[in-house]
Design an enzyme around this catalytic site. Structure first.
Site, PDB file in Angstrom:
ATOM      1  N   ARG A 156       2.574  -9.760  10.785  1.00 54.11           N
ATOM      2  CA  ARG A 156       3.903  -9.138  10.888  1.00 54.11           C
ATOM      3  C   ARG A 156       4.987 -10.121  10.452  1.00 54.11           C
ATOM      4  NH1 ARG A 156       2.354  -5.073   9.773  1.00 54.11           N
ATOM      5  NH2 ARG A 156       0.392  -6.183   9.601  1.00 54.11           N
ATOM      6  N   LYS A 199       0.823  -1.216   0.000  1.00 50.82           N
ATOM      7  CA  LYS A 199       0.000   0.000   0.000  1.00 50.82           C
ATOM      8  C   LYS A 199       0.855   1.264   0.000  1.00 50.82           C
ATOM      9  CE  LYS A 199      -0.743   0.669   4.951  1.00 50.82           C
ATOM     10  NZ  LYS A 199      -0.063   1.968   5.009  1.00 50.82           N
ATOM     11  N   THR A 200       1.995   1.238   0.690  1.00 50.44           N
ATOM     12  CA  THR A 200       2.855   2.429   0.720  1.00 50.44           C
ATOM     13  C   THR A 200       3.377   2.745  -0.671  1.00 50.44           C
ATOM     14  OG1 THR A 200       3.514   1.897   2.992  1.00 50.44           O
ATOM     15  CG2 THR A 200       4.888   3.468   1.792  1.00 50.44           C
ATOM     16  N   ASP A 240      -3.867   7.887   4.552  1.00 44.86           N
ATOM     17  CA  ASP A 240      -3.351   6.545   4.808  1.00 44.86           C
ATOM     18  C   ASP A 240      -3.946   6.025   6.122  1.00 44.86           C
ATOM     19  OD1 ASP A 240      -1.883   4.246   4.521  1.00 44.86           O
ATOM     20  OD2 ASP A 240       0.013   5.132   5.193  1.00 44.86           O
ATOM     21  N   GLU A 241      -3.996   4.694   6.271  1.00 47.47           N
ATOM     22  CA  GLU A 241      -4.505   4.054   7.492  1.00 47.47           C
ATOM     23  C   GLU A 241      -5.872   4.618   7.884  1.00 47.47           C
ATOM     24  OE1 GLU A 241      -3.007   1.540   8.448  1.00 47.47           O
ATOM     25  OE2 GLU A 241      -0.839   1.739   8.246  1.00 47.47           O
ATOM     26  N   GLN A 283      -7.287  -4.404  10.002  1.00 47.38           N
ATOM     27  CA  GLN A 283      -6.194  -3.930  10.842  1.00 47.38           C
ATOM     28  C   GLN A 283      -6.600  -2.708  11.673  1.00 47.38           C
ATOM     29  OE1 GLN A 283      -2.101  -4.184   9.127  1.00 47.38           O
ATOM     30  NE2 GLN A 283      -3.150  -4.624   7.207  1.00 47.38           N
TER      31      GLN A 283
END
Length: 762
Positions: free
Chosen positions: A610, A32-33, A223-224, A254
Site C-alpha cells: 500500500r 491492472k485497473t 476483477d480480483e 493478494q
C-alpha cells in the site's frame, strides 16, 4: 486507439488479446485497473456491443470508476455495459427472473443485522439458548454452507455435518438453517449469500435462462479473481461456457479473504479449466519505491502456494524501511504520532498521505489517543456504518415494508416505532394469526378486525394499516425523494427525532436529513431512468464498505486508520504497519496450518504494497490484551525482510520514560533484523523491573540532579547510569520535553526529561 500507446508491452498484450481464455496476473501497483478498463474499451472499439460485455468487480466504487474511464475513450455507450459487483449484477438478473424461483421482483435484500435479528427470533420461538447458538455463529455457519452451495436440504441430510455440529454442542444447526431459509422465502427476502446461491440454483434448474445469458454475455471479465468463492467461480464458469471468452485479473499474492469463503485455488488452478489459456504477467510496479518492492518480494517468496512472478519498478530507490520498537502499545501510538509529525514538517506531507494499518480493529485506540494529543486529524474506517445506524434503519424499514409487505423483519422494526400502543403481545398475535391462516402478516394487519377480533388493541393496528396503504399510494405516484420525505414525516419518525433536543438526538435527526440528501442525489442524477423508491432501496442494499468510505464531509485531509483488509486496493505515500508481533500479526488464530500462515503472509504483503514512498513497521514489547499485560515478541515476518533494506535512527523519542526498558541501554529504538533473535530471548527471559540494570557507570559522589528547566542544548551533563554526555537537541512534545544526548560510553539516546535525572557538569 491512442490509448494503446499509454501501455507497456505486457499491458498492451493483455488489452489486445480479445479471444479465448485469458488470465492476467497483476502484481501490486501494476496498473491492472487501467488494463481492464482499456480492454473493455478496446472490445467496444472493435465493434462488440456493450450489452454483450459482463464485467464483475468487488466494489461499486471500482465499477463506477472503470465505467467513467471507459466513457472517456468510447463515449456514452459505456453506460450500456453490464458492469458492477457480483451481488449487484446478479441481483439484477434475479429480479428479472424472480418468479422462476418463487419470489417476486421486489424481494428485499437482508443485511447482516436483518439476518441476525431473524435468527434471534427463530431461537426464541424454538426455545434454543442464544448463548450456545450465538446468532453470529449460526449466521456464519449458514453463510459458509451457502458459499459452498450446500442447501439446507443437503445440510440436514448429511450425517457428517450433523456429527460436526453435535461435537460442537450445536445439534440443532441444521434445523436453524432450514427454518431461517424458509422464513426468508416467506418474507420474499434474500440475504447477500442468497444472491449468489440462488443465481446458481437459477442457472442449474432453468437451462433456458442459463442459455439466454450465456449468449447475451459474449465476453466475461472478472476483477480480483483471487477473491472469488466457489459460488462466484461456478457462475462465471457457466456463463463463459459457450464463447469461452473469459478474462480474469488477479494476484494470488493478494488473496486475503479466506474467512469470507474466498478460495485461492480458483486462480491457482484456473489453467486446468482452460487448456488453451493465455497468461499475461503484469510485473512492473508503478506505485512504490524500489526498496518497498524488494521488501515485498522478499516476504512473499516464502509462500509455497503461488504463481511465480517477479515484481519490479523503475521508480526511485527510496528510503530504507524503518522498524520502530516501543515498550508498550501506548508508547507505540506516541512514537508513530511523533514520527508522523516529523514527516509532515520535513517533507510537507498532508494528513491524507498517511495510513496506519493494523491487524484487528481494537488496536486503533492507542493511535487515536496519540493523534488527538498531537493535533493530527484522523478517520477510523470500519466503525458503525451510516446505513447501520438505528434511525437510518428505522426509516429504511418503513420504505422496505411499503415496497414488500411480506418483509417480516421490517414489520417488526416499524410496527411500534415511534410508539403507537402496539406492544409485543399484539405483534405475536399478528404473527400467529398469519401462520395459522397461512397468509402474510400484511393480510392480517390490513384486515385486523377479521383476524384479531375487536378490542382496544386492534384500533392502533388498523390505524397503522391505513397509514401504510396511504404510503403505498404515494410511492406509486412519486419519485424516491418525495416518497421518502412523505414517509419520514407521516410515520412520525422525523418529528420524534426533531423533538429530541439532546446532542445525540440532534445527531440522529441530522443523519436522517443526510439520508434524504442521498435520496435527492439519487433522483437528481440525469443518467438514471428509474427514479422510483424500489430502485433506490436496491442500490442502498448493495452498498459496500468501500463505497461508504468515500469522503462525504467535504474534508478529506485526515490520516486513515484501518485494518489491512480494509486497505486492499488503496495506496498512501506513507504507511505505518503496526503491531507486527507474534500472535497478533500473524494472528494466533492463523497458525494451525501452512495455508493459514501463508494467508497471513499475503496479508502482510498487501499491507507493504500500500506504501508509495515510505514504510514503517512497528511493534511493542508489551501490550494489554483482554485486560492483561502481556509480553510480546517481534513477528516472524520481520525476520523475512532483507536487512540491507532496513535502517536505524537514534534521534527518535525514547519509548518509555526515556529508557529502553526491555533490551538495555545504548540500543537504538530501531532494530535491525539480525537483532530480533536477541530481542525475543530477552522478552522471554528478563522481567520488566530487572531489565534496566545494564548501565555500568558509577555516579559521581556529589551527584545531584539539576532542575530540568535549566538544561540547554550544548551543555555537558552526567546521568547516573549512562555517564557523561553532551545535549545535542531539546524537543517539546505537548507536555513532554525530550533531550537527545550523545553519551561517551553508550552513544546517542533520547530521554524524557520528566523522568531522566541529569546533573549539569558545565
Amino acid at each position: 486507439m491512442d490509448y494503446l500507446n499509454a501501455l507497456n508491452e505486457p499491458q498492451r498484450e493483455a488489452v489486445t488479446h480479445t479471444e479465448g481464455a485469458l488470465m492476467i496476473i497483476a502484481g501490486a501497483g501494476s496498473g491492472k485497473t487501467r488494463v481492464l478498463t482499456y480492454r473493455i474499451a478496446h472490445l467496444m472499439e472493435l465493434g462488440v456491443e456493450p450489452f454483450h460485455i459482463l464485467s464483475l468487480t468487488f466494489t461499486n466504487k471500482a465499477a463506477r470508476e472503470m465505467r467513467q474511464r471507459i466513457e472517456k475513450v468510447v463515449g456514452n455507450e459505456a453506460r450500456n455495459l453490464w458492469m458492477g459487483t457480483f451481488h449487484s449484477v446478479f441481483s439484477k438478473i434475479l429480479r428479472i427472473e424472480a418468479e422462476k424461483l418463487g419470489y417476486t421482483s421486489n424481494f428485499t435484500i437482508y443485511d447482516t443485522d436483518d439476518s441476525k435479528s431473524l435468527i434471534k427470533q427463530i431461537l426464541k420461538e424454538l426455545n434454543l439458548d442464544d448463548k450456545i447458538y450465538k446468532p453470529s455463529v449460526v449466521l456464519n455457519r449458514i453463510s459458509g454452507a451457502k458459499n459452498r452451495l450446500i442447501s439446507w436440504q443437503n445440510y440436514t441430510n448429511n450425517p457428517t455435518f450433523y456429527a460436526e455440529d453435535a461435537a460442537e454442542m450445536k445439534p440443532e444447526m441444521g434445523r436453524l438453517y432450514k427454518t431461517y431459509s424458509e422464513r426468508c422465502f416467506q418474507a420474499n427476502a434474500m440475504d447477500f449469500d442468497d444472491l449468489l446461491f440462488n443465481t446458481n440454483v437459477l442457472f442449474r434448474n432453468h437451462l433456458d435462462v442459463l442459455n439466454k445469458y450465456q449468449h447475451k454475455f459474449r465476453y466475461v471479465l472478472v476483477d480480483e479473481f483471487q477473491d472469488t468463492n466457489l459460488s462466484q467461480y461456478l457462475i462465471t464458469k457457466k456463463l463463459a461456457a459457450v464463447h469461452q471468452n473469459i478474462c480474469v485479473v488477479g494476484d494470488d499474492a493478494q488473496s486475503i479473504y479466506a474467512f469470507r469463503g474466498a478460495d485461492i485455488q480458483n486462480i491457482l488452478n484456473f489453467a486446468k479449466d482452460y487448456p488453451d489459456l493465455k497468461t499475461v504477467k503484469l510485473e512492473q510496479n508503478y506505485r512504490s519505491t524500489k526498496t518497498i518492492v524488494h521488501v515485498a518480494n522478499k516476504v512473499i517468496e516464502n509462500n509455497k502456494d503461488q504463481l511465480q512472478k517477479l515484481v519490479w519498478t523503475d521508480n526511485e530507490q527510496g528510503t530504507h524501511i524503518e522498524v520502530l520498537k516501543a515498550a508498550t502499545d501506548n508508547d507505540e501510538g506516541r512514537l508513530i504520532a511523533y514520527s508522523m509529525f516529523e514527516e509532515k514538517m520535513q517533507n510537507h506531507f498532508h494528513n491524507r498521505d498517511f495510513a496506519i494499518l493494523y491487524r484487528t480493529n481494537y488496536q486503533s485506540r492507542a493511535f487515536e489517543e496519540a493523534l488527538r494529543r498531537q493535533g493530527i486529524k484522523y478517520k477510523v474506517y470500519g466503525g458503525l456504518s451510516f446505513y447501520q445506524r438505528k434511525e437510518i434503519k428505522d426509516l429504511l424499514a418503513y420504505l422496505r415494508f411499503v415496497i414488500n409487505q411480506k418483509d417480516e423483519e421490517a414489520f417488526r422494526r416499524i410496527i411500534n416505532q415511534p410508539k403507537r400502543g402496539i406492544g409485543d403481545t399484539s405483534v405475536q398475535k399478528i404473527i400467529v394469526a398469519a401462520h395459522e391462516n397461512d397468509i402474510s402478516i400484511w393480510e392480517v394487519v390490513s384486515d385486523a378486525g377479521k383476524y384479531l377480533g375487536k378490542g382496544r388493541g386492534v384500533s392502533p393496528i388498523e390505524d397503522f394499516a391505513l397509514m401504510m396503504k396511504e404510503f403505498q399510494v404515494v410511492v406509486s405516484k412519486k419519485d424516491a425523494f418525495e416518497a421518502t420525505s412523505h414517509i419520514a414525516k407521516g410515520s412520525g419518525l422525523l418529528r420524534e427525532l426533531f423533538e429530541d433536543k439532546t446532542v445525540e438526538g440532534r445527531a440522529r435527526y441530522e443523519n436522517v436529513q443526510e439520508l434524504l440528501n442521498a435520496v435527492k442525489e439519487f433522483v437528481d442524477n440525469p443518467e438514471r431512468e428509474d427514479k422510483g423508491l424500489a430502485t433506490f432501496l436496491q442500490e442502498v442494499a448493495l452498498i459496500t464498505t468501500a463505497d461508504e468510505n468515500e469522503g462525504k464531509d467535504g474534508d478529506d485531509d485526515y490520516v486513515s486508520l484501518m485494518t489491512i483488509h480494509s486497505a486492499k486496493g488503496l495506496e498512501f505515500k506513507v504507511v505505518y504497519i503496526v503491531g507486527v508481533e507474534e500472535d497478533l500479526f500473524p494472528s494466533q488464530m492463523m497458525l494451525s496450518s501452512r495455508a493459514d500462515l501463508e494467508e497471513e503472509r499475503r496479508l502482510f504483503y498487501v499491507a507493504i504494497t500500500r506504501a508509495e514512498k515510505k514504510l514503517y513497521l512497528s511493534y511493542a514489547l508489551q501490550r494489554y490484551r483482554f485486560g492483561n499485560l502481556r509480553m510480546c515478541e517481534p513477528s516472524r515476518f520481520l525476520d523475512e525482510i532483507d536487512t540491507k533494506y532496513m535502517t536505524s535512527k537514534t534521534n527518535r523519542p525514547a519509548t518509555i520514560r526515556g529508557e529502553d526498558t526491555l533490551t538495555g541501554f545504548g540500543k537504538p529504538l530501531v532494530r535491525k533484523a539480525e537483532d530480533f533473535s536477541s530481542v525475543k530471548s530477552s522478552v522471554k527471559t528478563f522481567p520488566l523491573k530487572s531489565a534496566t540494570t545494564q548501565g555500568n557507570h558509577k555516579a559521581s559522589p556529589n551527584f545531584v540532579a539539576s532542575n530540568a528547566a535549566r538544561l540547554r542544548e550544548g551543555m555537558k551533563i552526567e546521568h547516573q547510569k549512562f555517564g557523561f554526555g553532551r545535549i545535542l537537541k531539546i524537543d517539546v512534545e505537548g507536555m513532554d520535553k525530550r533531550a537527545t544526548i550523545l553519551f561517551e560510553n553508550v552513544g546517542e539516546k533520547t530521554l524524557l526529561l520528566t523522568f531522566a535525572k541529569l546533573m549539569i557538569v558545565e
